[in-house]
Design an enzyme around this catalytic site. Sequence first.
Site, PDB file in Angstrom:
ATOM      1  N   ALA A 268       0.842  -1.181   0.000  1.00  0.00           N
ATOM      2  CA  ALA A 268       0.000   0.000   0.000  1.00  0.00           C
ATOM      3  C   ALA A 268       0.885   1.240   0.000  1.00  0.00           C
ATOM      4  O   ALA A 268       2.095   1.142   0.204  1.00  0.00           O
ATOM      5  CB  ALA A 268      -0.904   0.026   1.235  1.00  0.00           C
ATOM      6  N   GLU A 270       1.112   5.505   1.216  1.00  0.00           N
ATOM      7  CA  GLU A 270       0.587   6.489   2.170  1.00  0.00           C
ATOM      8  C   GLU A 270       0.338   7.878   1.584  1.00  0.00           C
ATOM      9  O   GLU A 270       0.393   8.864   2.334  1.00  0.00           O
ATOM     10  CB  GLU A 270       1.588   6.613   3.324  1.00  0.00           C
ATOM     11  CG  GLU A 270       2.943   7.279   2.967  1.00  0.00           C
ATOM     12  CD  GLU A 270       4.064   6.310   2.621  1.00  0.00           C
ATOM     13  OE1 GLU A 270       3.763   5.172   2.215  1.00  0.00           O
ATOM     14  OE2 GLU A 270       5.244   6.694   2.755  1.00  0.00           O
ATOM     15  N   ASN A 271       0.049   8.013   0.290  1.00  0.00           N
ATOM     16  CA  ASN A 271      -0.190   9.329  -0.309  1.00  0.00           C
ATOM     17  C   ASN A 271      -1.058  10.196   0.603  1.00  0.00           C
ATOM     18  O   ASN A 271      -2.053   9.728   1.150  1.00  0.00           O
ATOM     19  CB  ASN A 271      -0.914   9.162  -1.646  1.00  0.00           C
ATOM     20  CG  ASN A 271      -0.333   8.045  -2.466  1.00  0.00           C
ATOM     21  OD1 ASN A 271       0.832   8.079  -2.811  1.00  0.00           O
ATOM     22  ND2 ASN A 271      -1.131   7.022  -2.734  1.00  0.00           N
ATOM     23  N   GLU A 304      -0.109   2.608   6.992  1.00  0.00           N
ATOM     24  CA  GLU A 304      -0.258   3.754   6.079  1.00  0.00           C
ATOM     25  C   GLU A 304      -0.833   4.953   6.812  1.00  0.00           C
ATOM     26  O   GLU A 304      -0.437   6.091   6.581  1.00  0.00           O
ATOM     27  CB  GLU A 304      -1.131   3.393   4.870  1.00  0.00           C
ATOM     28  CG  GLU A 304      -0.682   2.159   4.094  1.00  0.00           C
ATOM     29  CD  GLU A 304       0.789   2.121   3.728  1.00  0.00           C
ATOM     30  OE1 GLU A 304       1.392   3.195   3.523  1.00  0.00           O
ATOM     31  OE2 GLU A 304       1.356   1.004   3.648  1.00  0.00           O
ATOM     32  N   HIS A 307       1.838   6.695   8.781  1.00  0.00           N
ATOM     33  CA  HIS A 307       2.737   7.496   7.941  1.00  0.00           C
ATOM     34  C   HIS A 307       2.311   8.967   7.862  1.00  0.00           C
ATOM     35  O   HIS A 307       3.119   9.818   7.523  1.00  0.00           O
ATOM     36  CB  HIS A 307       2.762   6.940   6.514  1.00  0.00           C
ATOM     37  CG  HIS A 307       3.845   5.940   6.241  1.00  0.00           C
ATOM     38  ND1 HIS A 307       5.148   6.091   6.667  1.00  0.00           N
ATOM     39  CD2 HIS A 307       3.831   4.780   5.525  1.00  0.00           C
ATOM     40  CE1 HIS A 307       5.869   5.056   6.241  1.00  0.00           C
ATOM     41  NE2 HIS A 307       5.099   4.241   5.551  1.00  0.00           N
TER      42      HIS A 307
END
Length: 876
Positions: A268, A270-271, A304, A307
């Site tokens: 995955a 973490e945008n 995520e 983050h």
Amino acid sequence: MLRDTPATVYLKDYRPPEFLIDQTQLWFDLGEEETRVRARLALRRNPAAETHSADLALHGEQLELLSLAIDGHPLDPESYRQDSEGLILKQVPDQFVLESEVRILPQQNTVLEGLYKSGGMFCTQCEAEGFRKITWFLDRPDVMSRFTTTITADRQRYPVLLSNGNPVETVQLDDGRQRVTWTDPFPKPAYLFALVAGDLRAIEDSHTTPSGREVALRIYVEPENVTKCDHAMAALKHAMLWDEQQYGREYDLDIYMIVAVNDFNMGAMENKGLNIFNSKYVLASPATATDRDFQGIESVIAHEYFHNWTGNRITCRDWFQLSLKEGLTVFRDQEFSADMGSRGVKRIEDVRLLRAHQFAEDASPMAHPVRPDSYMEINNFYTVTVYEKGAEVVRMQANLLGAEAYRRGTDLYFERFDGQAVTTDDFVQCMADAGERDLTQFKCWYSQAGTPELAIQGHYDAANQTYSLDVQQHCPATPGQTDKAPFLIPLAIGLLDSRGDDMALRLQGDTVAGTGTRMLELREPRQQFLFEQVAEAPVPSLLRGFSAPVKVRFDYSDEQLMFLMAHDSDGFSRWDAAQTLAQRILLQRVADPECPVPSGFINAFLQALTDDSTDPALLAEVLTLPAEGYLGDQMEVVDVEGIHQAREWLKTTLASELQEALLAVYHANAVTGAYRPDAASIGRRSLRNLALAYLMQLPEANIHRLCVEQYRSGNNMTDVIAALSLLADRDTPETAELLEAFYQQWQADPLVLDKWFSLQAMSKRSDTLERVEALLQHPAFSIANPNKVRALIGAFCSGNGVRFHAADGSGYRFLGDRVLELDGLNPQVASRMVRLMARWQRYDPSRQQLMKAQLERILNTEGVSRDVFEIASKSL
Ligand code: TRP
Ligand code: ZN
């Protein structure tokens, strides 16, 4: 070699950027043939730059230039130069606005980096250096910019258009298209940019932060999957609460979105505000997902989310600092999972993974420090060393400081560096300042590769009632690092008296005796610790809780190990004693195939099995024999067949000696009622399925029937897949029927089919490679889908040692073929596969030759990617 050797990037060459990009405006026009990207960048010279060039070099790859302008003036061709790596603008002003337009082809993007299509949706993956495949930019994490993104696309096909931050405008256009604008108030590096467009459905929830911000939570999936998101949503809410309570961190936007996609290189991403997930880490229902899947979802969702502070608000100065965000965030997700489930079992699982993969990496030609000094391709450094050893390095700091000072340290870190791109040294400095300790020596853990080894000797002096521990540390050489400075190592120990209780510990110089566990600090190559007032000869319990990522050598007798296995107050150490003992027995058997099982071991096993005071989950861990791969790592030369046979023999022996007890455990641990993935039920299922696995070593028809019965009546995927995997080891018409029926039942669910591919790839049957090759042609298989590649090819090559390492080299040839096939499509995935041969030197001369030949063949292939080149060349 038919290509230029790729350039190496060095940490020592780091320089601050010459330019900054304060604002970034992007316009995407998504089409079926091509996508156009317009960018407007507000650039200015960096006052903190150490160098000054007249020209500006921007990153950009595979971009077709349509237009370029500075401050509104189109550029003439003499004022810039484009090459395969980017764009050089000549003689630029100190401050200016750059406007560009490019054409890109997401539909043809099989690398799954930059903007690409997965099924019917557009999505992005920009970490580490994918943004440069979208537009020209300073694609480095220390350039942080405020992004505004406008997406235009066909409304029918792509009703949902997402990007980072908050939505600001939606406009329906006359031509059937829709235009949506998002703006992200937080400056971020380009690697955190994301865009999604598709026909998606969302499940919605909300969370209110302690400061009163109401956050909308949305998980977007393809319409048929909306019923499989509840577990992910619950995990997200738990993670938000946990970070508020444990770290005092709350979320900072009004909306948090997760999107599940089927084609994804990793777990995955973490945008900022728009996480993109491999659907494997979102979708779950009792019928389709196993306990492991449920746990994996919980931990990746949390990872995520965490983050957002450790990675996004504070990011990395450069990619050598990757562990700054990854090691810390893995440590955070490990602790979160420990709090959500069974803490002791979680620690064992994490250590098992670290020992199996990270210790192996440390002992391989690919060994590198947690903060590497150089790389050819950064994608190759998303490793177990950077992630899992990086987490251990943070954990050690927490251990050295204690919980309160550690929390002061992270508070200080967030306060000091919020909004900045920093280094692992900056992190350690916060810990040193908050803990009022000098951690200079500790930094070796970031700069030196290799797994330190502790040789420990104990001596009891009855006359003086003292017990001394003599500890020597040594770290083997790794590529480019022959001599290493001693590490600062926290070594947690206890001393057991003859009843198995912890002695009070009085170290020489102590004024009061401590109890239970003591954290010794090793700093020297050799150190002595003297305990006083020790009334009898103790059994030492060493490296409790796995307080440091090291190997411990201590000359225990079998009896002492059994004693620790039965009595140690530390669950991890009980498990570890059992592993050490089983390992000893198995390796003796490899050396001498006539060697019997020590009877004490069978008794210890029986005692453990019949002691119902132990948590079933922990018991399952204790009774699981060390993996074949890990046993191989303990040998001078890996004996693939010998290990396999010894381990099968021990399993069969235990099964036939303890058949009744195993059956009793099997029946006693049936879980009734609706499926729930809570720690207690997971523990019972894992113990029960372990008992079944032992029993299935026996040819008895009633056990076979039991297994088939479990397969047919299982109301959850954990029990179904456990039974089917065991049946798939047998070559019977019934197995073939069941496998076919399973396929028919689940053919519409790609994640379930991944399990179907994997269990066939890991079958002990002798014709497994043939079957794997046939499955490559199966309509449900696709070499372009990373999950499928991992499920079939990855499972065979890394989960089926005895078949992959077949003496005739057929497994290696198979892998060589697949690597070359994959490299043309997706170098990141190809390079993960080629790693499976990086440890060729550990095998016998014949296998060495065969593996080496494949590596050479790969390296000599024209146009091999930088990713694969780096691994193959460093391996040879
Ligand atoms: N930063 C991601 C994480 O650990 C990892 C990741 C996702 C990644 N996709 C990637 C790394 C692609 C490299 C390439 O959560
Ligand atoms: Zn991460």
